[in-house]
Scaffold this motif. Sequence first.
Motif, PDB file in Angstrom:
ATOM      1  N   TYR A  57       0.854  -1.188   0.000  1.00  0.00           N
ATOM      2  CA  TYR A  57       0.000   0.000   0.000  1.00  0.00           C
ATOM      3  C   TYR A  57       0.887   1.233   0.000  1.00  0.00           C
ATOM      4  N   THR A  58       0.526   2.242  -0.811  1.00  0.00           N
ATOM      5  CA  THR A  58       1.346   3.443  -0.945  1.00  0.00           C
ATOM      6  C   THR A  58       0.503   4.699  -0.735  1.00  0.00           C
ATOM      7  N   ASP A  59       1.168   5.847  -0.709  1.00  0.00           N
ATOM      8  CA  ASP A  59       0.450   7.120  -0.617  1.00  0.00           C
ATOM      9  C   ASP A  59      -0.485   7.313  -1.805  1.00  0.00           C
ATOM     10  N   ALA A  60      -0.103   6.790  -2.971  1.00  0.00           N
ATOM     11  CA  ALA A  60      -0.976   6.899  -4.144  1.00  0.00           C
ATOM     12  C   ALA A  60      -2.305   6.185  -3.896  1.00  0.00           C
ATOM     13  N   ASP A  61      -2.264   5.060  -3.195  1.00  0.00           N
ATOM     14  CA  ASP A  61      -3.496   4.359  -2.827  1.00  0.00           C
ATOM     15  C   ASP A  61      -4.353   5.222  -1.903  1.00  0.00           C
ATOM     16  N   TYR A  62      -3.703   5.903  -0.977  1.00  0.00           N
ATOM     17  CA  TYR A  62      -4.431   6.766  -0.050  1.00  0.00           C
ATOM     18  C   TYR A  62      -5.222   7.828  -0.804  1.00  0.00           C
ATOM     19  N   PHE A  63      -4.543   8.552  -1.710  1.00  0.00           N
ATOM     20  CA  PHE A  63      -5.219   9.629  -2.432  1.00  0.00           C
ATOM     21  C   PHE A  63      -6.275   9.093  -3.397  1.00  0.00           C
ATOM     22  N   ALA A  64      -6.045   7.914  -3.964  1.00  0.00           N
ATOM     23  CA  ALA A  64      -6.977   7.376  -4.954  1.00  0.00           C
ATOM     24  C   ALA A  64      -8.207   6.721  -4.331  1.00  0.00           C
ATOM     25  N   HIS A  65      -8.067   6.106  -3.162  1.00  0.00           N
ATOM     26  CA  HIS A  65      -9.142   5.262  -2.649  1.00  0.00           C
ATOM     27  C   HIS A  65      -9.647   5.612  -1.249  1.00  0.00           C
ATOM     28  N   GLY A 216     -23.688  22.292  -5.062  1.00  0.00           N
ATOM     29  CA  GLY A 216     -24.013  23.628  -5.546  1.00  0.00           C
ATOM     30  C   GLY A 216     -23.600  24.734  -4.591  1.00  0.00           C
ATOM     31  N   PHE A 217     -22.516  24.531  -3.850  1.00  0.00           N
ATOM     32  CA  PHE A 217     -22.077  25.560  -2.912  1.00  0.00           C
ATOM     33  C   PHE A 217     -21.522  26.775  -3.658  1.00  0.00           C
ATOM     34  N   GLY A 218     -21.730  27.933  -3.053  1.00  0.00           N
ATOM     35  CA  GLY A 218     -21.388  29.171  -3.740  1.00  0.00           C
ATOM     36  C   GLY A 218     -19.923  29.312  -4.049  1.00  0.00           C
ATOM     37  N   LEU A 219     -19.064  28.772  -3.181  1.00  0.00           N
ATOM     38  CA  LEU A 219     -17.622  28.835  -3.388  1.00  0.00           C
ATOM     39  C   LEU A 219     -16.995  27.586  -2.786  1.00  0.00           C
ATOM     40  N   VAL A 220     -16.218  26.885  -3.586  1.00  0.00           N
ATOM     41  CA  VAL A 220     -15.499  25.702  -3.130  1.00  0.00           C
ATOM     42  C   VAL A 220     -14.007  26.004  -3.247  1.00  0.00           C
ATOM     43  N   ILE A 221     -13.336  26.018  -2.101  1.00  0.00           N
ATOM     44  CA  ILE A 221     -11.906  26.327  -2.048  1.00  0.00           C
ATOM     45  C   ILE A 221     -11.133  25.044  -1.793  1.00  0.00           C
ATOM     46  N   GLY A 222     -10.235  24.718  -2.691  1.00  0.00           N
ATOM     47  CA  GLY A 222      -9.366  23.576  -2.513  1.00  0.00           C
ATOM     48  C   GLY A 222      -8.109  23.984  -1.779  1.00  0.00           C
ATOM     49  N   VAL A 223      -7.706  23.189  -0.803  1.00  0.00           N
ATOM     50  CA  VAL A 223      -6.480  23.439  -0.041  1.00  0.00           C
ATOM     51  C   VAL A 223      -5.483  22.357  -0.455  1.00  0.00           C
ATOM     52  N   ASP A 224      -4.432  22.770  -1.124  1.00  0.00           N
ATOM     53  CA  ASP A 224      -3.500  21.799  -1.699  1.00  0.00           C
ATOM     54  C   ASP A 224      -2.490  21.348  -0.651  1.00  0.00           C
ATOM     55  N   ARG A 225      -2.742  20.180  -0.083  1.00  0.00           N
ATOM     56  CA  ARG A 225      -1.811  19.556   0.859  1.00  0.00           C
ATOM     57  C   ARG A 225      -1.134  18.342   0.227  1.00  0.00           C
ATOM     58  N   ALA A 227      -2.608  16.832  -3.048  1.00  0.00           N
ATOM     59  CA  ALA A 227      -3.384  16.328  -4.182  1.00  0.00           C
ATOM     60  C   ALA A 227      -3.006  17.018  -5.479  1.00  0.00           C
ATOM     61  N   GLY A 228      -2.596  18.305  -5.395  1.00  0.00           N
ATOM     62  CA  GLY A 228      -2.194  19.059  -6.574  1.00  0.00           C
ATOM     63  C   GLY A 228      -3.273  20.023  -7.020  1.00  0.00           C
ATOM     64  N   PRO A 229      -2.901  21.261  -7.400  1.00  0.00           N
ATOM     65  CA  PRO A 229      -3.894  22.267  -7.817  1.00  0.00           C
ATOM     66  C   PRO A 229      -4.742  21.828  -9.000  1.00  0.00           C
ATOM     67  N   ASP A 230      -4.118  21.223 -10.006  1.00  0.00           N
ATOM     68  CA  ASP A 230      -4.877  20.808 -11.186  1.00  0.00           C
ATOM     69  C   ASP A 230      -5.911  19.749 -10.835  1.00  0.00           C
ATOM     70  N   THR A 231      -5.529  18.808  -9.982  1.00  0.00           N
ATOM     71  CA  THR A 231      -6.461  17.750  -9.576  1.00  0.00           C
ATOM     72  C   THR A 231      -7.651  18.334  -8.825  1.00  0.00           C
ATOM     73  N   LEU A 232      -7.396  19.271  -7.906  1.00  0.00           N
ATOM     74  CA  LEU A 232      -8.479  19.878  -7.134  1.00  0.00           C
ATOM     75  C   LEU A 232      -9.374  20.739  -8.030  1.00  0.00           C
ATOM     76  N   THR A 233      -8.773  21.421  -8.975  1.00  0.00           N
ATOM     77  CA  THR A 233      -9.558  22.232  -9.901  1.00  0.00           C
ATOM     78  C   THR A 233     -10.452  21.355 -10.766  1.00  0.00           C
ATOM     79  N   ARG A 234      -9.908  20.263 -11.264  1.00  0.00           N
ATOM     80  CA  ARG A 234     -10.721  19.346 -12.072  1.00  0.00           C
ATOM     81  C   ARG A 234     -11.853  18.744 -11.258  1.00  0.00           C
ATOM     82  N   ALA A 235     -11.638  18.574  -9.963  1.00  0.00           N
ATOM     83  CA  ALA A 235     -12.680  18.008  -9.099  1.00  0.00           C
ATOM     84  C   ALA A 235     -13.801  18.999  -8.819  1.00  0.00           C
ATOM     85  N   GLY A 236     -13.541  20.302  -9.086  1.00  0.00           N
ATOM     86  CA  GLY A 236     -14.597  21.287  -8.906  1.00  0.00           C
ATOM     87  C   GLY A 236     -14.248  22.483  -8.052  1.00  0.00           C
ATOM     88  N   ALA A 237     -12.986  22.619  -7.628  1.00  0.00           N
ATOM     89  CA  ALA A 237     -12.594  23.772  -6.812  1.00  0.00           C
ATOM     90  C   ALA A 237     -12.623  25.051  -7.643  1.00  0.00           C
TER      91      ALA A 237
END
Length: 256
Positions: A57-65, A216-225, A227-237
């Motif tokens: 098990y790796t950190d990649a598993d943590y973020f993915a699952h 449908g929240f008015g503002l969704v702020i992603g905090v990059d710890r 996951a990566g900015p692009d990943t959070l943006t694609r998710a809807g941040a």
Amino acid sequence: MDRVDWTSWRAVLFDLDGVVTPTAEVHMRAWSEMFNAFLTNDAPTLPDAASADLSAYTDADYFAHVDGKPRYDGVRDFLMSRAILLPEGTSEDPGTELTVRGLGNRKNDAFNAVLARDGVTAYPGSVELLDHLRELDLPLAVVSSSANAPAVLAAAGLADRFRCVVDGRVATELGLPGKPAPDTFLHAAEALGATAADSVVLEDAVSGVRAGAAGGFGLVIGVDRGAGPDTLTRAGADLVVADLAELVVPATGGAR
């Protein structure tokens, strides 16, 4: 968007682990220790071991699952990714039981041991934003998949900052599906007398960002710890920051 006018909002909903406190690191260590011990010692004895992926098990598993999901969902999704079948079990199963819920409880035991031993200190930038929002008298909530949110807030000395805490135990009691479903965030907004449209969500996990976007929240702020900015943006941040201090608006105006 490069700044936030906090006076335009009626409620602010914080994820806990990785947003307010660095307990995500404790969770990551607990998950890693639990799953790697399981893959090494327990999984090879299962009937379907020959067809399962028992690599480490790796950190990649943590973020993915696992990241941001209710604990049992994280166990279930990881096992599915490795083609490992376990019975669901019950929430009362001890950590020694080879069930989905037994493994989840084993992980929770590991987390509580680390928290009791080491404590937890909130991110300084997060406390800075909490101080700023307290000055504005904005109602705040914690919305966490963890069942340990009250204990973590108490250990960090922040229990009095939030009018509402919707954690894993509350979600179970009310029958609310966990993230990436938006229900726990929607419940917290309603508890604070606000709607999704006039509330802000702050999340570091992909599943949590997706929950904010789906609700449908008015503002969704992603905090990059991590996951990566692009990943959070694609998710809807709508906006991604590396530290919540970036969201503090000085008296002279403008985000820092």
